[in-house]
Motif scaffolding. Structure first.
Motif, short mmCIF file in Angstrom:
data_model
loop_
_atom_site.label_atom_id
_atom_site.label_comp_id
_atom_site.label_asym_id
_atom_site.label_seq_id
_atom_site.Cartn_x
_atom_site.Cartn_y
_atom_site.Cartn_z
N PHE A 1 0.73 -1.15 -0.22
CA PHE A 1 0.03 -0.03 -0.14
C PHE A 1 0.85 1.25 -0.22
O PHE A 1 2.08 1.29 0.70
N ALA A 2 0.17 2.39 -0.59
CA ALA A 2 1.01 3.48 -0.90
C ALA A 2 1.23 4.18 0.53
O ALA A 2 2.13 4.81 0.98
N GLU A 3 0.35 4.13 1.44
CA GLU A 3 0.17 4.94 2.80
C GLU A 3 0.70 3.91 3.73
O GLU A 3 -0.02 2.91 3.74
N GLU A 4 1.48 4.21 4.75
CA GLU A 4 2.10 3.09 5.51
C GLU A 4 1.03 2.80 6.71
O GLU A 4 0.79 1.66 7.19
N THR A 5 0.08 3.63 6.92
CA THR A 5 -1.04 3.21 8.00
C THR A 5 -2.05 2.38 7.59
O THR A 5 -2.55 1.63 8.34
N GLU A 6 -1.97 2.13 6.22
CA GLU A 6 -3.13 0.86 5.87
C GLU A 6 -2.41 -0.46 6.06
O GLU A 6 -3.16 -1.31 6.20
N ASN A 7 -1.06 -0.64 6.36
CA ASN A 7 -0.59 -1.75 6.67
C ASN A 7 -0.92 -1.97 8.07
O ASN A 7 -1.53 -3.39 8.39
N VAL A 8 -1.11 -1.09 9.04
CA VAL A 8 -1.82 -1.29 10.33
C VAL A 8 -3.18 -1.62 10.24
O VAL A 8 -3.79 -2.65 11.11
N VAL A 9 -4.00 -0.87 9.24
CA VAL A 9 -5.42 -1.23 9.03
C VAL A 9 -5.65 -2.66 8.60
O VAL A 9 -6.45 -3.27 9.23
N ALA A 10 -4.78 -3.23 7.79
CA ALA A 10 -4.59 -4.33 7.15
C ALA A 10 -4.52 -5.59 8.35
O ALA A 10 -5.50 -6.62 8.71
N LEU A 11 -3.51 -5.37 9.29
CA LEU A 11 -3.37 -6.15 10.06
C LEU A 11 -4.33 -6.16 11.28
O LEU A 11 -4.77 -7.32 11.86
N ARG A 12 -5.06 -4.95 11.56
CA ARG A 12 -6.05 -5.11 12.50
C ARG A 12 -7.35 -5.67 12.18
O ARG A 12 -8.02 -6.16 12.92
N SER A 13 -7.47 -5.28 10.80
CA SER A 13 -8.67 -6.24 10.44
C SER A 13 -8.32 -7.94 10.40
O SER A 13 -9.30 -8.61 10.89
N ALA A 14 -7.24 -8.47 10.08
CA ALA A 14 -6.84 -9.92 10.46
C ALA A 14 -6.97 -10.17 11.84
O ALA A 14 -7.40 -11.20 12.14
N ALA A 15 -6.26 -9.22 12.65
CA ALA A 15 -6.41 -9.55 14.19
C ALA A 15 -7.89 -9.89 14.72
O ALA A 15 -8.17 -10.46 15.55
N ALA A 16 -9.00 -8.78 14.21
CA ALA A 16 -10.19 -8.96 14.53
C ALA A 16 -10.90 -10.18 14.19
O ALA A 16 -11.79 -10.72 14.70
N ALA A 17 -10.24 -11.04 12.85
CA ALA A 17 -11.09 -12.10 12.52
C ALA A 17 -10.24 -13.43 13.19
O ALA A 17 -10.57 -14.48 12.92
N LEU A 18 -9.16 -13.10 14.19
CA LEU A 18 -8.64 -14.19 14.89
C LEU A 18 -9.32 -14.57 15.95
O LEU A 18 -9.61 -13.77 17.05
N ARG A 19 -9.45 -15.74 16.46
CA ARG A 19 -9.97 -16.18 17.62
C ARG A 19 -8.77 -15.72 18.72
O ARG A 19 -7.68 -15.84 18.62
N PRO A 20 -9.29 -15.45 20.02
CA PRO A 20 -8.47 -15.30 21.22
C PRO A 20 -7.55 -16.59 21.29
O PRO A 20 -8.02 -17.61 21.20
#
Length: 245
Positions: A119-138
């Motif tokens: 992604f062009a914007e570095e913040t989007e890397n964190v957005v992507a990781l947060r989306s993945a983390a939200a889909a993980l079970r504890p």
């Protein structure tokens, strides 16, 4: 999401992308998956996600191991191809990893073969990781397989040519600020000239660790190659992060 066309949304849908990379080592890829499964030992009933799955080769192989697998990718062409292999335990969806994942929760998420940092914007890397983390079970885990940026930059091959099915690909690499850029030029069989590029952010270990912290993911270990050797900054070809929620 950005309104302008992003390089990966056109290049990954091009038949020439799949032509250029068709000789990727499937045996090595399956060996890597086998090693990860042996190392992580997901339970037989575990639900797995292949994030940025391309045409689905890893997701298909994981499903053959008996797991329930979902594969997602931004490329409609790739997902259309992968869907011919769907069965009750294997599904594919067109999806931008920056968006929320409604198909979870998952016990294990794979993001393999440098399918991150586009992604062009570095913040989007964190957005992507947060989306993945939200889909993980504890207690769930995520594996991110990225190039060892330090080693890649120091040994960057600036120019090479590759001929596939009579098409000569001219490949040139350079650094552009925070990105490793690969320029891809060729003339097709009809005499039409094409130009694509790949841009992958030259992410160092420290940047990843900052991302993980912001996404609420704990770094459990870093492995250095597809045999899961310990990571060494100078010699390892890969940075394989094992994360836990």
């Amino acid at each position: 999401m950005p309104t302008e066309t992003e390089w990966f949304s056109t290049w990954f849908d091009s038949p020439y992308y799949h032509l250029l990379y068709r000789d990727r080592n499937h045996q090595e890829a399956q060996g890597f998956i086998d090693a990860l499964l042996e190392h992580l030992r997901p339970k037989p009933a575990a639900r797995l996600l292949d994030l940025a799955c391309g045409k689905g080769r890893h997701a298909i192989y994981l499903s053959e191991k008996g797991y329930a697998v979902t594969g997602v990718d931004l490329s409609p062409e790739s997902i259309a191809y992968a869907r011919q292999f769907e069965q009750p335990q294997l599904h594919f969806e067109v999806h931008d990893m920056r968006d929320g994942l409604p198909w979870g929760p998952f016990d294990l998420i794979f993001n393999l073969f440098t399918s991150f940092g586009y992604f062009a914007e570095e913040t989007e890397n964190v957005v992507a990781l947060r989306s993945a983390a939200a889909a993980l079970r504890p207690g769930g885990k995520m594996v991110i397989d990225f190039m060892n940026t330090e080693r890649t930059v120091s040994g960057l091959v600036l120019h090479e040519e590759k001929v596939v099915d009579g098409i000569q690909f001219d490949l040139r690499r350079h650094l552009d600020k925070d990105f490793i850029v690969k320029e891809i030029r060729f003339t097709d069989g009809a005499g039409q000239e094409h130009h694509f590029e790949e841009r992958v952010r030259a992410l160092r270990r420290e940047q990843f660790e900052e991302y993980f912290q912001m996404a609420g993911l704990r770094l459990a270990e870093i492995l250095g190659d597809y045999h899961l050797s310990p990571y060494d900054e100078l010699t390892s070809p890969r940075m394989i992060f094992v994360l836990k929620k």
